[in-house]
Design a protein around this motif. Sequence first.
Motif, PDB file in Angstrom:
ATOM      1  N   GLY A 163      58.063  11.373 107.000  1.00  0.00           N
ATOM      2  CA  GLY A 163      57.231  12.574 106.980  1.00  0.00           C
ATOM      3  C   GLY A 163      56.146  12.504 108.034  1.00  0.00           C
ATOM      4  N   TRP A 164      54.943  12.987 107.696  1.00  0.00           N
ATOM      5  CA  TRP A 164      53.869  12.979 108.688  1.00  0.00           C
ATOM      6  C   TRP A 164      53.452  11.557 109.062  1.00  0.00           C
ATOM      7  CZ3 TRP A 164      49.536  10.377 107.392  1.00  0.00           C
ATOM      8  CH2 TRP A 164      49.204  10.264 106.035  1.00  0.00           C
ATOM      9  N   ARG A 165      53.710  10.582 108.186  1.00  0.00           N
ATOM     10  CA  ARG A 165      53.371   9.190 108.509  1.00  0.00           C
ATOM     11  C   ARG A 165      54.190   8.666 109.678  1.00  0.00           C
ATOM     12  NH1 ARG A 165      51.919   9.293 103.112  1.00  0.00           N
ATOM     13  NH2 ARG A 165      50.033   8.079 102.643  1.00  0.00           N
ATOM     14  N   GLY A 166      55.324   9.308 109.968  1.00  0.00           N
ATOM     15  CA  GLY A 166      56.133   8.900 111.102  1.00  0.00           C
ATOM     16  C   GLY A 166      55.748   9.577 112.394  1.00  0.00           C
ATOM     17  N   VAL A 167      54.759  10.468 112.358  1.00  0.00           N
ATOM     18  CA  VAL A 167      54.281  11.188 113.537  1.00  0.00           C
ATOM     19  C   VAL A 167      52.994  10.518 114.006  1.00  0.00           C
ATOM     20  CG1 VAL A 167      53.556  13.407 114.475  1.00  0.00           C
ATOM     21  CG2 VAL A 167      55.315  13.322 112.676  1.00  0.00           C
ATOM     22  N   LYS A 168      53.056   9.889 115.146  1.00  0.00           N
ATOM     23  CA  LYS A 168      51.943   9.045 115.602  1.00  0.00           C
ATOM     24  C   LYS A 168      50.635   9.818 115.706  1.00  0.00           C
ATOM     25  CE  LYS A 168      51.041   5.428 119.028  1.00  0.00           C
ATOM     26  NZ  LYS A 168      51.581   4.732 120.227  1.00  0.00           N
ATOM     27  N   GLY A 173      48.805   6.079 114.441  1.00  0.00           N
ATOM     28  CA  GLY A 173      49.510   4.857 114.814  1.00  0.00           C
ATOM     29  C   GLY A 173      50.733   4.730 113.942  1.00  0.00           C
ATOM     30  N   GLY A 174      51.108   3.492 113.650  1.00  0.00           N
ATOM     31  CA  GLY A 174      52.273   3.248 112.814  1.00  0.00           C
ATOM     32  C   GLY A 174      51.896   2.533 111.540  1.00  0.00           C
ATOM     33  N   VAL A 175      52.662   1.491 111.196  1.00  0.00           N
ATOM     34  CA  VAL A 175      52.493   0.842 109.906  1.00  0.00           C
ATOM     35  C   VAL A 175      51.143   0.129 109.778  1.00  0.00           C
ATOM     36  CG1 VAL A 175      53.630  -1.326 110.588  1.00  0.00           C
ATOM     37  CG2 VAL A 175      53.693  -0.572 108.188  1.00  0.00           C
ATOM     38  N   PHE A 176      50.528  -0.262 110.887  1.00  0.00           N
ATOM     39  CA  PHE A 176      49.229  -0.926 110.792  1.00  0.00           C
ATOM     40  C   PHE A 176      48.112   0.055 110.418  1.00  0.00           C
ATOM     41  CE2 PHE A 176      51.349  -4.540 112.455  1.00  0.00           C
ATOM     42  CZ  PHE A 176      50.563  -5.636 112.153  1.00  0.00           C
ATOM     43  N   MET A 177      48.244   1.326 110.810  1.00  0.00           N
ATOM     44  CA  MET A 177      47.246   2.307 110.390  1.00  0.00           C
ATOM     45  C   MET A 177      47.504   2.777 108.964  1.00  0.00           C
ATOM     46  SD  MET A 177      44.628   3.009 112.249  1.00  0.00           S
ATOM     47  CE  MET A 177      44.059   4.702 112.101  1.00  0.00           C
ATOM     48  N   ASP A 178      48.657   2.437 108.414  1.00  0.00           N
ATOM     49  CA  ASP A 178      48.979   2.811 107.043  1.00  0.00           C
ATOM     50  C   ASP A 178      48.735   1.627 106.109  1.00  0.00           C
ATOM     51  OD1 ASP A 178      49.773   4.404 104.959  1.00  0.00           O
ATOM     52  OD2 ASP A 178      51.900   4.375 105.447  1.00  0.00           O
ATOM     53  N   ASN A 179      49.599   0.633 106.154  1.00  0.00           N
ATOM     54  CA  ASN A 179      49.418  -0.539 105.294  1.00  0.00           C
ATOM     55  C   ASN A 179      48.522  -1.607 105.903  1.00  0.00           C
ATOM     56  OD1 ASN A 179      50.901   0.325 103.094  1.00  0.00           O
ATOM     57  ND2 ASN A 179      52.834  -0.467 103.896  1.00  0.00           N
ATOM     58  N   GLY A 180      48.453  -1.665 107.222  1.00  0.00           N
ATOM     59  CA  GLY A 180      47.627  -2.688 107.869  1.00  0.00           C
ATOM     60  C   GLY A 180      46.154  -2.571 107.527  1.00  0.00           C
ATOM     61  N   VAL A 181      45.661  -1.344 107.307  1.00  0.00           N
ATOM     62  CA  VAL A 181      44.237  -1.212 106.953  1.00  0.00           C
ATOM     63  C   VAL A 181      43.963  -1.796 105.571  1.00  0.00           C
ATOM     64  CG1 VAL A 181      43.690   0.721 108.468  1.00  0.00           C
ATOM     65  CG2 VAL A 181      44.582   1.181 106.183  1.00  0.00           C
ATOM     66  N   ALA A 207      62.688   1.638 112.523  1.00  0.00           N
ATOM     67  CA  ALA A 207      62.320   2.537 111.431  1.00  0.00           C
ATOM     68  C   ALA A 207      62.123   3.953 111.962  1.00  0.00           C
ATOM     69  CB  ALA A 207      61.046   2.052 110.743  1.00  0.00           C
ATOM     70  N   ARG A 208      62.161   4.925 111.047  1.00  0.00           N
ATOM     71  CA  ARG A 208      62.044   6.324 111.441  1.00  0.00           C
ATOM     72  C   ARG A 208      60.585   6.715 111.595  1.00  0.00           C
ATOM     73  NH1 ARG A 208      66.801   9.239 107.775  1.00  0.00           N
ATOM     74  NH2 ARG A 208      68.522   8.026 108.646  1.00  0.00           N
ATOM     75  N   THR A 209      59.944   6.136 112.583  1.00  0.00           N
ATOM     76  CA  THR A 209      58.543   6.409 112.864  1.00  0.00           C
ATOM     77  C   THR A 209      58.310   6.307 114.364  1.00  0.00           C
ATOM     78  OG1 THR A 209      56.269   5.653 112.482  1.00  0.00           O
ATOM     79  CG2 THR A 209      57.979   3.974 112.429  1.00  0.00           C
ATOM     80  N   GLU A 210      57.369   7.099 114.884  1.00  0.00           N
ATOM     81  CA  GLU A 210      57.028   7.024 116.304  1.00  0.00           C
ATOM     82  C   GLU A 210      56.153   5.816 116.602  1.00  0.00           C
ATOM     83  OE1 GLU A 210      56.902  11.895 116.919  1.00  0.00           O
ATOM     84  OE2 GLU A 210      55.084  10.696 117.183  1.00  0.00           O
ATOM     85  N   GLY A 211      55.437   5.339 115.609  1.00  0.00           N
ATOM     86  CA  GLY A 211      54.537   4.215 115.812  1.00  0.00           C
ATOM     87  C   GLY A 211      55.238   2.889 115.569  1.00  0.00           C
TER      88      GLY A 211
END
Length: 331
Positions: A163-168, A173-181, A207-211
Motif C-alpha cells: 500500500g502507501w508504505r511501499g511508496v517512498k 523511505g522503506g522498512v527502516f522508516m517503518d520498523n527501523g524507527v 519486496a513490493r516497495t520502492e524503498g
Amino acid sequence: METVNIGFVGTGGNSQSHARGLAGVPQARIVAAADVNETAVGDFAVAHDVADVHTDYRAVLENPAVHAIVISLPHALHGEVAIAAAQAGKHVLCEKPLGVSVAECDDIIAACRAAGVNLMVGHTHRFIHEHLRAQELLQAGAIGDVLHIHDSIQSPNRHKEMGWRGVKAMAGGGVFMDNGVHSADRLRWWIGAEVTTITAKVGHYGARTEGEDHGVAHLEFANGATATMEISLIAAPVLGRCRAVVTGSAGAMEIATWRHLKVAAAEAEEWETFTFPQNRSQFVREDGEFVASILEQRPPSVTGEDGKRAVAIVQGIYAASASGKTVYLGT
C-alpha cells in the motif's frame, strides 16, 4: 478537565488499535474523526460510536469539543496535520515516525511548544510487557552494564502488497522508516544514551516497495555501548521475528516481543523466563499515558524529542549506507 475528548485524523490501520486502547481509558472519549476515505471513516464511526465525522481533517480541528487528536496517516502527512493541530490548540498523539525528516520533526516540536500543547509520539514498543520489564531490569543493573544489543525485526513480507508504505514519497523511505524507527527508539531507551556514530548497509532485494527492504546498521552510543540493527521485509518465515539479544557485563537477556523475556546472570547455565498476557494492552497503556499527561499537565513519557531522535538515527543510517562512510550524530 476530567475527560479528554479525542479526535482522530486517519481511521485506517493503526487507528483501530488506538481506538480500542482508548476504550480502556476511562478518562478519554472519542468524539470526532476524519478520513479522506468516506467509507473508512463511516465504518470507524459505527465501530466506535463517533457522531462527528468528516472527510476533511480541518473540521475536526475546528470542533471546540476536541481537546486532542490522534494522527494515524501516511508518514508524509504527519507534519502538516500535527502543526495545524497545534495551531488549533489541540494536544497531539502522532504515530511514528514523527516526521519524514529531522527538519520536519523540529517544525512539529516547535509548533507544539509555541502552542503550549502536549506532543507524544506513538512508539508503542515502549508499552509492551516484555519491553517494560526489560527496561526495569536493565535500569536495576540485573545484567550489569549493557555492552551490546543485537536488535532484529524481520518480517516475512516479501510478497505482501505494501500500500502507501511501499511508496517512498509517502513513507519517507522503506522498512527502516517503518520498523527501523521502533528499533532506534527502543535501543535508545534500553541503553539510556544517545547514538554517536553509525555505519550501515541497506538495499532492495525483492519486496513490493520502492524503498529499502533489508539492511543492517552498527551503532555506537555515548556511554560506550554498541548495537546492531537488522531490519527486513524479506525474511524467510522461519526467521520472522522481533527479538533483541542483550550482552551485559554481568549477564544476558533475550527480549522476544509478544513472546517472552529471558534473563541470565553471568554464571547461570539456564535462563529465567518471564511470560506475560498477550492481549495487545500496550495501546491501553500508551493511550492512557497520553491522556494522563494532558490531565496532569506534564510532558508525556515519549516526547517529540524522542520521535526526532529516532528519525535522526534512521536518516543517519540512510546517509551512512549511501556514502559508505561513518556518520556522526550530535548528542
